[in-house]
Each structure stands twice: as structure tokens, then as C-alpha cells.
Design an enzyme around this catalytic site. Structure first.
Site, PDB file in Angstrom:
ATOM      1  N   ARG A 213       0.830  -1.207   0.000  1.00  0.00           N
ATOM      2  CA  ARG A 213       0.000   0.000   0.000  1.00  0.00           C
ATOM      3  C   ARG A 213       0.866   1.259   0.000  1.00  0.00           C
ATOM      4  O   ARG A 213       2.027   1.243   0.354  1.00  0.00           O
ATOM      5  CB  ARG A 213      -0.930   0.010   1.214  1.00  0.00           C
ATOM      6  CG  ARG A 213      -2.160  -0.866   1.022  1.00  0.00           C
ATOM      7  CD  ARG A 213      -3.053  -0.861   2.245  1.00  0.00           C
ATOM      8  NE  ARG A 213      -2.417  -1.524   3.367  1.00  0.00           N
ATOM      9  CZ  ARG A 213      -1.863  -0.907   4.396  1.00  0.00           C
ATOM     10  NH1 ARG A 213      -1.882   0.426   4.466  1.00  0.00           N
ATOM     11  NH2 ARG A 213      -1.296  -1.577   5.353  1.00  0.00           N
TER      12      ARG A 213
ATOM     13  N   LYS B 134      -8.284  -2.257   1.909  1.00  0.00           N
ATOM     14  CA  LYS B 134      -8.068  -1.375   3.041  1.00  0.00           C
ATOM     15  C   LYS B 134      -8.780  -0.019   2.856  1.00  0.00           C
ATOM     16  O   LYS B 134      -9.099   0.645   3.837  1.00  0.00           O
ATOM     17  CB  LYS B 134      -6.573  -1.181   3.311  1.00  0.00           C
ATOM     18  CG  LYS B 134      -5.947  -2.382   4.045  1.00  0.00           C
ATOM     19  CD  LYS B 134      -6.646  -2.650   5.369  1.00  0.00           C
ATOM     20  CE  LYS B 134      -5.794  -3.387   6.397  1.00  0.00           C
ATOM     21  NZ  LYS B 134      -5.515  -4.775   6.123  1.00  0.00           N
TER      22      LYS B 134
ATOM     23  N   HIS C 170      -8.942  -3.592  13.489  1.00  0.00           N
ATOM     24  CA  HIS C 170      -7.946  -4.249  12.626  1.00  0.00           C
ATOM     25  C   HIS C 170      -7.474  -5.482  13.396  1.00  0.00           C
ATOM     26  O   HIS C 170      -6.425  -5.461  14.058  1.00  0.00           O
ATOM     27  CB  HIS C 170      -6.782  -3.301  12.332  1.00  0.00           C
ATOM     28  CG  HIS C 170      -5.810  -3.850  11.317  1.00  0.00           C
ATOM     29  ND1 HIS C 170      -4.484  -3.525  11.304  1.00  0.00           N
ATOM     30  CD2 HIS C 170      -5.993  -4.703  10.282  1.00  0.00           C
ATOM     31  CE1 HIS C 170      -3.886  -4.157  10.293  1.00  0.00           C
ATOM     32  NE2 HIS C 170      -4.778  -4.872   9.665  1.00  0.00           N
TER      33      HIS C 170
ATOM     34  N   SER D  62       0.764  -5.077  10.466  1.00  0.00           N
ATOM     35  CA  SER D  62       1.051  -5.981   9.360  1.00  0.00           C
ATOM     36  C   SER D  62       2.209  -6.925   9.703  1.00  0.00           C
ATOM     37  O   SER D  62       3.246  -6.482  10.212  1.00  0.00           O
ATOM     38  CB  SER D  62       1.392  -5.158   8.125  1.00  0.00           C
ATOM     39  OG  SER D  62       1.429  -5.983   7.006  1.00  0.00           O
TER      40      SER D  62
ATOM     41  N   LYS E 263      -1.780 -11.917  12.764  1.00  0.00           N
ATOM     42  CA  LYS E 263      -3.250 -11.982  12.849  1.00  0.00           C
ATOM     43  C   LYS E 263      -3.792 -13.159  12.032  1.00  0.00           C
ATOM     44  O   LYS E 263      -4.577 -13.954  12.519  1.00  0.00           O
ATOM     45  CB  LYS E 263      -3.898 -10.674  12.332  1.00  0.00           C
ATOM     46  CG  LYS E 263      -3.614  -9.460  13.196  1.00  0.00           C
ATOM     47  CD  LYS E 263      -4.349  -8.241  12.689  1.00  0.00           C
ATOM     48  CE  LYS E 263      -3.928  -7.805  11.286  1.00  0.00           C
ATOM     49  NZ  LYS E 263      -2.500  -7.424  11.185  1.00  0.00           N
ATOM     50  N   THR E 264      -3.351 -13.240  10.771  1.00  0.00           N
ATOM     51  CA  THR E 264      -3.857 -14.305   9.900  1.00  0.00           C
ATOM     52  C   THR E 264      -3.326 -15.660  10.350  1.00  0.00           C
ATOM     53  O   THR E 264      -4.077 -16.623  10.500  1.00  0.00           O
ATOM     54  CB  THR E 264      -3.456 -14.032   8.437  1.00  0.00           C
ATOM     55  OG1 THR E 264      -4.006 -12.774   8.053  1.00  0.00           O
ATOM     56  CG2 THR E 264      -3.981 -15.107   7.504  1.00  0.00           C
TER      57      THR E 264
ATOM     58  N   ASP F 248      -8.754 -10.349   9.551  1.00  0.00           N
ATOM     59  CA  ASP F 248      -8.165  -9.005   9.461  1.00  0.00           C
ATOM     60  C   ASP F 248      -9.069  -7.825   9.854  1.00  0.00           C
ATOM     61  O   ASP F 248      -8.572  -6.839  10.355  1.00  0.00           O
ATOM     62  CB  ASP F 248      -7.656  -8.783   8.033  1.00  0.00           C
ATOM     63  CG  ASP F 248      -6.632  -7.664   7.911  1.00  0.00           C
ATOM     64  OD1 ASP F 248      -5.604  -7.719   8.610  1.00  0.00           O
ATOM     65  OD2 ASP F 248      -6.856  -6.727   7.136  1.00  0.00           O
TER      66      ASP F 248
ATOM     67  N   ARG G 260       1.463 -12.490  -1.350  1.00  0.00           N
ATOM     68  CA  ARG G 260       0.178 -12.675  -0.660  1.00  0.00           C
ATOM     69  C   ARG G 260      -0.719 -13.668  -1.378  1.00  0.00           C
ATOM     70  O   ARG G 260      -0.673 -13.807  -2.598  1.00  0.00           O
ATOM     71  CB  ARG G 260      -0.583 -11.340  -0.620  1.00  0.00           C
ATOM     72  CG  ARG G 260       0.073 -10.269   0.208  1.00  0.00           C
ATOM     73  CD  ARG G 260      -0.470 -10.278   1.620  1.00  0.00           C
ATOM     74  NE  ARG G 260       0.160  -9.242   2.426  1.00  0.00           N
ATOM     75  CZ  ARG G 260      -0.221  -8.964   3.672  1.00  0.00           C
ATOM     76  NH1 ARG G 260      -1.230  -9.609   4.220  1.00  0.00           N
ATOM     77  NH2 ARG G 260       0.404  -8.038   4.361  1.00  0.00           N
TER      78      ARG G 260
HETATM   79  N1  LIG Z   1       6.048 -16.890  16.247  1.00  0.00           N
HETATM   80  C1  LIG Z   1       5.343 -16.472  15.206  1.00  0.00           C
HETATM   81  N2  LIG Z   1       4.063 -16.070  15.376  1.00  0.00           N
HETATM   82  C2  LIG Z   1       3.336 -15.621  14.340  1.00  0.00           C
HETATM   83  N3  LIG Z   1       3.792 -15.561  13.073  1.00  0.00           N
HETATM   84  C3  LIG Z   1       5.048 -15.968  12.826  1.00  0.00           C
HETATM   85  C4  LIG Z   1       5.872 -16.444  13.882  1.00  0.00           C
HETATM   86  N4  LIG Z   1       7.067 -16.756  13.350  1.00  0.00           N
HETATM   87  C5  LIG Z   1       7.005 -16.509  12.036  1.00  0.00           C
HETATM   88  N5  LIG Z   1       5.795 -16.031  11.698  1.00  0.00           N
HETATM   89  C6  LIG Z   1       5.417 -15.596  10.331  1.00  0.00           C
HETATM   90  O1  LIG Z   1       5.030 -14.230  10.401  1.00  0.00           O
HETATM   91  C7  LIG Z   1       4.042 -13.932   9.434  1.00  0.00           C
HETATM   92  C8  LIG Z   1       2.787 -13.351  10.096  1.00  0.00           C
HETATM   93  O2  LIG Z   1       2.009 -12.809   9.072  1.00  0.00           O
HETATM   94  P1  LIG Z   1       0.429 -12.664   9.063  1.00  0.00           P
HETATM   95  O3  LIG Z   1      -0.036 -12.875   7.671  1.00  0.00           O
HETATM   96  O4  LIG Z   1      -0.207 -13.514  10.094  1.00  0.00           O
HETATM   97  O5  LIG Z   1       0.334 -11.119   9.411  1.00  0.00           O
HETATM   98  P2  LIG Z   1      -0.926 -10.233   9.705  1.00  0.00           P
HETATM   99  O6  LIG Z   1      -0.858  -9.782  11.108  1.00  0.00           O
HETATM  100  O7  LIG Z   1      -2.134 -10.999   9.306  1.00  0.00           O
HETATM  101  O8  LIG Z   1      -0.657  -8.969   8.749  1.00  0.00           O
HETATM  102  P3  LIG Z   1      -1.543  -8.192   7.661  1.00  0.00           P
HETATM  103  O9  LIG Z   1      -2.439  -7.268   8.407  1.00  0.00           O
HETATM  104  O10 LIG Z   1      -0.543  -7.491   6.846  1.00  0.00           O
HETATM  105  O11 LIG Z   1      -2.304  -9.221   6.892  1.00  0.00           O
HETATM  106  C9  LIG Z   1       3.733 -15.224   8.720  1.00  0.00           C
HETATM  107  O12 LIG Z   1       4.491 -15.253   7.548  1.00  0.00           O
HETATM  108  C10 LIG Z   1       4.210 -16.288   9.723  1.00  0.00           C
HETATM  109  O13 LIG Z   1       4.602 -17.485   9.099  1.00  0.00           O
HETATM  110  O1  LIG Z   2      -3.454  -3.984   3.582  1.00  0.00           O
HETATM  111  C1  LIG Z   2      -2.570  -4.736   3.139  1.00  0.00           C
HETATM  112  O2  LIG Z   2      -1.999  -4.581   2.088  1.00  0.00           O
HETATM  113  C2  LIG Z   2      -2.178  -5.921   3.936  1.00  0.00           C
HETATM  114  C3  LIG Z   2      -2.685  -5.838   5.283  1.00  0.00           C
HETATM  115  O3  LIG Z   2      -3.568  -6.570   5.669  1.00  0.00           O
HETATM  116  C4  LIG Z   2      -2.131  -4.777   6.154  1.00  0.00           C
HETATM  117  O4  LIG Z   2      -1.165  -4.124   5.749  1.00  0.00           O
HETATM  118  O5  LIG Z   2      -2.667  -4.606   7.255  1.00  0.00           O
HETATM  119 CA   LIG Z   3      -3.402 -10.855   7.400  1.00  0.00          CA
HETATM  120 MN   LIG Z   4      -4.240  -6.140   7.712  1.00  0.00          MN
END
Ligand SMILES: Nc1ncnc2c1ncn2[C@@H]1O[C@H](COP(=O)(O)OP(=O)(O)OP(=O)(O)O)[C@@H](O)[C@H]1O
Ligand SMILES: O=C([O-])CC(=O)C(=O)O
Ligand SMILES: [Ca+2]
Ligand SMILES: [Mn+2]
Length: 665
Positions: A183, A328, A347, A365, A369-370, A384, A449
Site C-alpha cells: 500500500r 483497506k 484491525h 502488518s 493476525k492471519t 483481518d 500474498r
Molecule cells: N512466532 C510467530 N508467530 C506468528 N507468526 C510468525 C511467527 N514466526 C514466524 N511467523 C510468520 O510471520 C508472518 C505473520 O504474518 P500474518 O499474515 O499472520 O500477518 P498479519 O498480522 O495478518 O498482517 P496483515 O495485516 O498485513 O495481513 C507469517 O508469515 C508467519 O509465518
Molecule cells: O493492507 C494490506 O496490504 C495488507 C494488510 O492486511 C495490512 O497491511 O494490514
Molecule cells: Ca493478514
Molecule cells: Mn491487515
């Protein structure tokens, strides 16, 4: 060299060995009438190839829609109403006339072999022509609308027309998002008008970079003209929010099948019946991402602009094809609309145990979370974006958007298996021959992604709603390695850390070790909030208090030293911590209080080496640990200065408590 290579006669050419003439093949039975046996089976009911092809596809059976007066629409009427609505969306704000809007793929051959709109040939196909007479060349042209196509149709469109689109060996559609692979928050603008002037958060720290109504109109016109100049556009009509009382109808007009499939996956997909009565959308996105904004336009600072007009209920995208802007952008809209209805937008990820216990996962990010809300032992409500109402939680979206960098089948099996036919895989690298994806390859970007419908996760909770949360888990990926793997927070601490919204990721991956840099993003999503952070914080505090929810801070980042010395905490350990929170066993553990941050940390958790629970134990250099801890404490203090004279909610006492809940030294 053997004679078998056919070049033994030395003349440089090829020849076959001379021998007896090859006898004609004869078929045993029907020798007399000269018809080969294989040709005597049943034949197709077609006399030409075109006819044969027309047999291949059947039309979906039309359902029986009922309009307001109780009478059924004909198929033709319904298409006309839809096209009228789409034509209104595509209309210029300045000209009387625009292109004629037609349904269907312009490249699709008609039965007579033509590809021009059926209009010219008097065939049955819906057309909506907004103008009475042609006043410009643009009003002479046709714009074909590809309306709510299926994933299979979108695959075909992408592969036919969009460079960089491929089917990977797992069945997903690999795409490239172009020059932008993330973004562009500094190019996100919001129209400041009489209403938003008072309602939104403006000025220092706010993500809302202002623009005026006129400039918005200029960019809107630019996007609409671009979309109208195309032979075809994609239109998605879908929903946001699984809470039926607060559902929002969205229309996405885009130029790429990639964008259409992404939103098909990420928004809630209407049933055919819901689509029939869709009517006018509540919000419209114009995604003209391939086309830049004009640097001569007021306020423009780059070739990218993502422009939100809350009064017009429109989002215009120019100069970036990164699909996350749409997702977003709509989330920002929800951060405006929902609090007006006293609903808190979050979020966060969200899941639910077999006994109905709900957990929220906040975090910036890449904090997990995911990854952590996708838990094989629990029901996934969403990964998310959520709403918390008077009755419980609801997911805003219909899909998930998972990071794929270094994705492994063993550690994240449910996400791995969700990458299949229908899933959009952004910016990944794959083998040119086998089309097998290499998730460790960051050649295009580190932010690779996968976007898939939520039902691709086997234990998704459909509809994606649940009761009030019991646990509120704040995730931070602390690359300094000084935050404990888990801390229990009181309400004031939860609010302090929610408002701070801390994480520290490593700056880059090249050239060895780089200093981690702290990021503070209010409400774990400052880029998306529209009101002052204290507004959301007050709502969260009130809801957590009323429901008796417990706050936790979980460090999914470094342990045993900062980035470069220590390592990222094993995902398996983090999952054990999260399991202990869900089961309630962690509430029963023995706790001790840490210096500086004043966290309550457990002394033991089953399945985890106890020494890692207090970071100081896992650092071999104790002096470095203390210095790093103080450094991080300082960053928190400095960041919180801007909130020091803010009142949070109606309760003056809570404000005092929150201010005192930060690091003390
Ligand atoms: N101990 C850990 N706990 C959580 N995630 C981990 C850990 N170690 C490595 N990772 C990695 O960190 C990344 C976490 O990314 P995730 O997609 O869950 O982020 P998000 O919070 O959902 O962000 P976004 O809002 O950008 O989607 C994954 O690639 C996961 O494999
Ligand atoms: O919005 C995006 O591109 C990915 C995401 O979930 C974040 O950054 O929170
Ligand atoms: Ca996510
Ligand atoms: Mn997000």
C-alpha cells in the site's frame, strides 16, 4: 554412428531404407462400404464447428425474482436495470453522454462470427445507451461490462489479457501487481468538506491527508474516463459485514480480472437472489490503477493517488495496481461508518473455540493476525477486519489475505491448503516449467500474498459472526527481543498498548544485520482509522470492561537477543501460548512483574522452555538487554507524548490510569 539415424548415405540429407511398400491398413469388418468402424458411433447434434461450440455452454437457469409490486422481472428487464445502474456509475460528471454499456466479453464470437456488439446486428443482448444523440466520439463507443464473473471466467480473462497471469501447480492464479507491491499510505487522500471537517481526525499523526472536493472530481473524472476508454471493465457487486443489520453494498469497477477476482474473494459474495435485488450500491470503488494521476493536479505528490470521498461514498484509485488498496480503502470507510452507529471497527483477526469463546488478535502488518487466527482447533471468524457491536463480533470481509513469504505446509497447513483453484497469488515466483511456487523466493517482493474466500479454510465459521470476545490478544513482532513472549495486561495496560500500536520489524533483508526500527500505529491500524484514536480506544475499553475480557500482549518477534543475535520465536511456541490463553489455563498460572514495562508474566507454560518466558534469561549479554529494554521504553514514552493531554472516554480516572500504564523508569 549407426545407420539408424537415417543419415548413413553420406549426402547430408535424410532417406528411408528402401524396402517393400507399406501395405494399406484395412479394417476387418465393414470393408465393403468403406466406412471405418470408429466413425460409426453416435455423432454430435451439430453440422458446423460453431454449432458444436454453442452446445458446450448452457445458461444458468434464471431464478424467479420478485420486484416491489410483486411481479416477476423478465431476464431482459433485470439486465436492463443492472446496466442502467452500472451506466450511472460510469457516467461522467461533466458530459451528457458516455459510452454505450453492453454486457459480455467483446472478444466473444457471436454465432455469426462477428465480435461487435449485438446491438449492431439486432440480436438479443442488453445495451444501455445513456445519450440520445452522439455528441462525442466517446459516446459512439461501447464499453463492455463483465459483471460478477465467476473465478473460472476471471482466470480465463486474466490469462488471455493480463501479462504475468499464470495457473500455478496448486491451481491458484498467479498475478503481478505491477510496480507497487504494497500500500501507499502517503498517497491516500480524504476529501475535507463541511461534514468531514468536524468529524474526522486531521493534522499531525492523522492518516487522513486532505484534498478538496474539486480535486477529487478531477481525479474521479480521470479514472472514469480511463475506464470508459477501455473495451471492457469488470464490475463486482458485493457486500461488506456479516452482521445483516449493518451490511454495506459495495460496487467495484476495475480494469483487471486480477482486481475483480481479488475482490470476489475478499468481499462477501452475494447469492444469485441477493444480486437480483442488489439495487444501488452504498459505496463505489473506481479502480483505474494502471493509469497514473496527473502531477499538474493540485495536491498530487506522486503518480499515485487513492482518494476517498465519504460524502459521495466513492473511492478512486490511480497509479497503483496493488489490490490491497481496495480492501483497506473499504476498511477505512467502515472505520467511519461503523462508529457513527456505535459499532467498533477493529484491525484484528478473530476466532472461536468449540465452547463459543471468542478471541481477537490485534496487530500491525506481519505480526500474526492471519497466521494465529487460522487455527485448526478453532472456528475462523475472520483474519483481518471486524466489528464489535452490542451483541458480539462480525467479520467485515468474505475472505483472507495471507502473507506467503516462507510459507510451509507443516507450520501453516490450513493456509497452504487454501491456495488452490480460485485463490489469487500475488507476486510469487514459480518454476517456469512445473509452475510450482517457491514461497522462499523474494525476487518480486517480500510481501507476497494469497487472497482466498474464507470458506477455503476448513473450519471457517459461516456466517462469520460470534459472541462477545473473552480474550483480546495484542500482537507485536518485537525485533528488539525484549518484550516477553506473553504478558497479561490489566485494562489500563491494554488500552495503553492498543493506543500505542507497537511493532518492530527488521528494516530490510539485504546486506546482513540492520537495526530494527520501532513502528507505532495507533489502534494497530493508524493507516485506516478516520477518527481520533481515543474514540476507538474509549469504545474498546467500555466493551472489554462490560464483557470482562482479558487483555494479553504476545511477542511474535525475537527472543534471545535482538534481530541478528536472537531468533524469531518459534511459531510452535507462540501457538502453545495462544492455546493456553484460549483454554483459560494461562489465567491460572503463577505470575511475576517485570521491570520498566510492569508486565505480569507467567513463570511456566506447558510445552515451552520456561527460561524464554522472561527475556532477560535468554539474552547472554545482560547489559545489552538492559540497554535495549530502556531504548524501547524510551520509544514508547516518546510516541505516547502526543496522547498525554487527551481524554479517553468519559471516565477521567481511566485516562489517568492509561497514562500511568506505560513503561516507568
Ligand atoms: N512466532 C510467530 N508467530 C506468528 N507468526 C510468525 C511467527 N514466526 C514466524 N511467523 C510468520 O510471520 C508472518 C505473520 O504474518 P500474518 O499474515 O499472520 O500477518 P498479519 O498480522 O495478518 O498482517 P496483515 O495485516 O498485513 O495481513 C507469517 O508469515 C508467519 O509465518
Ligand atoms: O493492507 C494490506 O496490504 C495488507 C494488510 O492486511 C495490512 O497491511 O494490514
Ligand atoms: Ca493478514
Ligand atoms: Mn491487515
Amino acid at each position: 554412428m549407426s545407420a539408424g539415424n537415417g543419415n548413413a548415405n553420406g549426402d547430408g540429407g535424410f532417406s528411408f531404407p528402401k524396402g517393400p511398400a507399406i501395405p494399406k491398413i484395412t479394417t476387418g469388418a465393414k470393408r465393403d462400404n468403406d466406412i471405418c468402424q470408429d466413425d460409426s458411433g453416435p455423432t454430435v447434434k451439430a453440422t458446423t464447428l460453431d454449432e458444436l461450440h454453442s452446445l458446450q455452454k448452457k445458461r444458468s437457469a434464471p431464478t424467479t425474482p420478485i420486484n416491489q409490486s410483486g411481479t416477476a422481472f423478465s431476464e431482459e428487464e433485470r439486465q436492463k436495470i443492472q446496466l442502467q445502474s452500472i451506466s450511472a456509475s460510469l457516467a461522467s460528471l461533466t458530459r451528457e453522454s458516455g459510452p454505450k454499456v453492453v454486457r459480455g466479453d467483446p472478444a466473444e464470437k457471436k454465432a455469426d462470427g462477428s465480435t461487435t456488439p449485438a446491438y449492431a446486428h439486432g440480436q438479443h443482448q442488453s445495451i444501455f445507451s445513456p445519450a440520445l444523440g452522439a455528441v462525442s466520439d466517446s459516446s459512439l463507443k461501447f464499453t463492455h461490462v463483465l459483471y460478477n464473473l465467476s473465478p473460472a471466467e476471471l482466470y480465463e480473462q486474466a490469462i488471455k489479457d493480463e501479462k504475468g497471469s499464470f495457473i500455478t501447480s496448486n491451481g491458484a492464479l498467479a498475478t503481478l501487481s505491477g510496480a507497487k507491491t504494497g500500500r501507499a499510505p502517503r498517497d491516500k487522500r480524504v476529501v475535507r468538506d463541511a461534514t468531514t471537517e468536524d468529524e474526522l481526525w486531521w493534522g499531525k499523526g492523522s492518516p487522513n491527508i486532505e484534498m478538496d472536493e474539486h480535486t477529487f472530481t478531477v481525479n474521479r473524472e480521470r479514472a472514469v474516463d480511463y475506464l470508459n476508454s477501455l473495451e471492457k471493465v469488470f464490475v463486482n457487486d458485493q457486500f461488506l459485514n456479516w452482521d445483516p443489520e449493518n451490511r454495506i453494498k459495495v460496487r467495484i469497477v476495475s480494469a483487471r480480472a486480477y482486481h475483480s477476482l481479488f475482490m470476489h474473494n475478499m468481499c462477501i459474495r452475494p447469492t444469485p437472489e441477493e444480486l437480483e435485488s442488489f439495487g444501488t450500491p452504498d459505496f463505489t470503488i473506481y479502480n483505474a490503477g494502471q493509469f497514473p494521476c496527473n502531477r499538474y493536479t493540485h495536491y498530487m505528490t506522486s503518480s499515485t493517488s487513492v482518494d476517498l470521498n465519504l460524502s459521495r461514498r466513492e473511492l478512486v484509485i490511480l497509479g497503483t495496481q496493488y489490490a490491497g488498496e481496495m480492501k483497506k480503502g473499504l476498511f477505512s470507510v467502515m472505520h467511519y461508518l461503523m462508529p457513527k452507529r456505535r459499532i467498533l471497527s477493529l484491525h484484528s483477526g478473530c476466532n472461536m473455540g468449540k465452547d463459543g469463546d471468542v478471541a481477537l488478535f490485534f496487530g500491525l502488518s506481519g505480526t500474526g493476525k492471519t497466521t494465529l487466527s487460522t487455527d485448526h482447533n478453532r472456528y475462523l471468524i475472520g483474519d483481518d477486519e471486524h466489528c464489535w457491536t452490542e451483541t458480539g463480533v462480525s467479520n467485515i470481509e468474505g475472505g483472507c489475505y495471507a502473507k506467503c513469504v516462507d510459507l510451509s505446509r507443516e507450520k501453516e497447513p490450513d493456509i497452504w491448503n487454501a491456495i488452490k483453484f480460485g485463490t489469487v497469488l500475488e507476486n510469487v515466483v514459480f518454476d517456469e516449467h512445473t509452475r510450482e511456487v517457491d514461497y522462499s523466493d523474494k525476487s518480486v517482493t517480500e510481501n507476497t500474498r494469497a487472497a482466498y474466500p474464507i470458506e477455503f479454510i476448513p473450519n471457517a465459521k459461516i456466517p462469520c459472526v460470534g459472541p462477545h470476545p473473552k480474550n483480546v490478544i495484542l500482537l507485536a513482532c518485537d525485533a528488539f527481543g525484549v518484550l516477553p513472549p506473553v504478558s497479561k495486561l490489566n485494562l489500563a495496560q491494554t488500552m495503553y498498548h492498543f493506543i500505542s500500536g507497537y511493532t518492530a520489524l527488521v528494516a530490510g533483508t539485504e546486506d546482513g544485520i540492520k537495526e530494527p526500527t520501532g513502528t507505532f500505529s495507533a489502534c494497530f491500524g493508524a493507516a485506516f482509522i478516520m477518527l481520533h484514536p481515543t474514540k476507538y480506544a474509549a469504545m474498546l475499553a467500555e466493551k472489554m470492561k462490560r464483557q470482562g475480557a482479558t487483555g494479553w500482549l504476545v511477542n511474535t518477534g525475537w527472543s534471545g537477543g535482538s534481530y541478528g543475535v536472537g531468533n524469531r520465536i518459534k511459531l510452535a511456541y507462540t501457538r502453545k501460548i495462544i492455546d493456553a490463553i484460549h483454554s483459560g489455563s494461562l489465567l491460572e498460572a503463577n505470575y511475576k512483574k517485570t521491570d520498566i514495562f510492569g508486565f505480569e508474566i507467567p513463570t511456566e507454560i506447558e510445552g515451552i522452555p520456561s527460561e524464554i518466558l522472561d527475556p532477560v534469561n535468554s539474552w547472554s549479554d545482560k547489559k545489552a538487554h538492559k540497554e535495549t529494554l530502556l531504548k524501547l521504553g524510551g520509544l514508547f514514552k516518546k510516541n505516547f507524548e502526543t496522547f498525554a493531554n487527551q481524554k479517553i472516554g468519559v471516565d477521567g480516572k481511566l485516562t489517568e490510569e492509561i497514562l500511568a500504564a506505560g513503561p516507568i523508569f
